[in-house]
Write an enzyme that holds these catalytic residues in place. Structure first.
Site, PDB file in Angstrom:
ATOM      1  N   ALA A 100     140.201  10.745 -15.230  1.00  0.00           N
ATOM      2  CA  ALA A 100     140.157  12.151 -14.827  1.00  0.00           C
ATOM      3  C   ALA A 100     140.863  13.038 -15.844  1.00  0.00           C
ATOM      4  CB  ALA A 100     140.797  12.310 -13.448  1.00  0.00           C
ATOM      5  N   LYS A 132     141.367  12.390 -19.048  1.00  0.00           N
ATOM      6  CA  LYS A 132     140.597  12.424 -20.289  1.00  0.00           C
ATOM      7  C   LYS A 132     139.343  13.288 -20.137  1.00  0.00           C
ATOM      8  CE  LYS A 132     143.154   9.869 -22.923  1.00  0.00           C
ATOM      9  NZ  LYS A 132     143.811  10.440 -24.132  1.00  0.00           N
ATOM     10  N   TYR A 141     143.608   8.184 -15.259  1.00  0.00           N
ATOM     11  CA  TYR A 141     143.459   8.232 -16.716  1.00  0.00           C
ATOM     12  C   TYR A 141     142.103   8.833 -17.085  1.00  0.00           C
ATOM     13  CZ  TYR A 141     142.985   6.513 -21.518  1.00  0.00           C
ATOM     14  OH  TYR A 141     142.782   6.404 -22.875  1.00  0.00           O
TER      15      TYR A 141
END
Length: 359
Positions: A199, A201, A197
């Protein structure tokens, strides 16, 4: 070259800090003037056309209501068309001039082109594109045995924002419009069990920061980052592509106090209408960025102490090949977890009943 780099390593950081300290009062004054100007000269959204992806719940739903209060024409996009029907009625009652609902999957480029074409055919323009789709997880990477969950997480959190932006960009150029993206503080704040998640974002933030330079002032970009706020993604609802994999998203071990989704949505819309490049909620998270730059070891030690009390490792079991009942919930009454191996989907009874949802 090594000598030059060594020299610059010693000279540039302190010189930059001194320059920043000297310029800080002037920068604060300029920022205050810009804030006052943008406050008094907000963009009037009446009769403007706003596309909101992931509008069937959570932040996307609340953003739709905020734009509705400003008299905008809404195009609500999500996979759950039945859910959008109720939201569209609420938006009309609040003040939206017109509401169009379109069932589409934003990780599919053809679907994105379809809802853009339908919007242009009906309204003839797009003023704001608001990307709110997001999907979190709570598992340690080393415990995953089924990696099929990986592309779903990256598709939704990254490509689910890039594809709508790509197809809408020509029309946003024409209207001198704006892209609004819902990101997260995890793009730079290290938290365990959030690796993919975070990474995704981080990639998303860098994509829009680069795009900001490419589009210059012709298309505005507002990046909204939030900490721990309430919503379906943090309230126990998690569904992947086609419903093939489901997991209840658990509460983290450390609960950071945060405001409601409604307040964050209100800040996003008002910030976008003022043309702000960033909206942060809550803003005190920024102090961790200072620690990460200047004292990363202290930040790492702090989170290790806070997030791993007594050396315990608590994790969700999606993709691990182990049954969900092998682990005790983090908190009494917390949401059940489920690992699906391709067979029939069954869930234990709970009170009150919940629905598993994606957007």
């Amino acid at each position: 070259m090594d000598f030059v780099n060594t020299f610059l390593n010693w000279v540039v950081p302190p010189a930059s800090m001194v320059m920043l300290a000297c310029a800080w009062p002037a920068l604060c004054f300029i920022s205050a003037c810009e804030w006052l100007y943008s406050t008094f000269y907000e963009e009037n959204m009446e009769d403007k056309v706003v596309i909101i992806t992931g509008a069937s719940s959570g932040i996307g739903e609340q953003i739709a209501y905020e734009y509705a209060r400003r008299g905008a024409n809404l195009v609500l996009v999500a996979r759950r068309e039945t859910r959008l029907l109720g939201i569209s009625e609420n938006a009309r009652r609040i003040g939206a001039r017109h509401v169009m609902i379109i069932a589409a999957d934003v990780v599919k480029e053809d679907d994105c082109r379809r809802f853009l074409n339908e919007t242009i055919n009906f309204h003839g323009r797009v003023d704001h594109l608001v990307n709110t789709v997001s999907l979190g997880h709570t598992f340690y990477l080393e415990e995953v045995s089924d990696t099929s969950v990986f592309p779903h997480l990256l598709d939704i959190n990254f490509w689910g924002n890039v594809y709508p932006t790509f197809v809408a960009l020509p029309y946003l150029y024409q209207s001198n419009g704006r892209v609004v993206v819902n990101a997260s503080v995890e793009n730079w704040l290290p938290l365990p069990r959030m690796s993919l998640y975070a990474a995704a974002k981080s990639a998303l933030i860098n994509f829009y920061e680069t795009l900001r330079f490419e589009v210059r002032d012709e298309v505005g970009i507002t990046i909204a980052t939030h900490g721990w706020i309430g919503g379906e993604i943090s309230g126990g609802k998690f569904m992947l592509e086609e419903g093939a994999e489901m997991q209840w998203k658990e509460e983290r071990e450390v609960h950071v106090s945060g405001g409601p989704v409604e307040k964050f949505a209100r800040l996003i819309v008002s910030g976008a209408c003022r043309g702000e490049p960033y909206v942060k909620y809550p803003s005190w998270y920024d102090i961790f960025l200072v620690y990460r730059v200047f004292a990363p070891k202290i930040l790492n030690w702090t989170f290790r102490l806070l997030l791993s009390p007594n050396g315990t490792r608590r994790t969700s079991l999606v993709g691990t090949g182990r049954p969900y009942y092998a682990e005790r919930p983090l908190l009494e009454g917390s949401s059940p977890r489920k690992f699906l191996t391709g067979g029939p989907m069954t869930f234990p009874q709970m009170s009150p009943p919940h629905q598993l949802k994606q957007e």
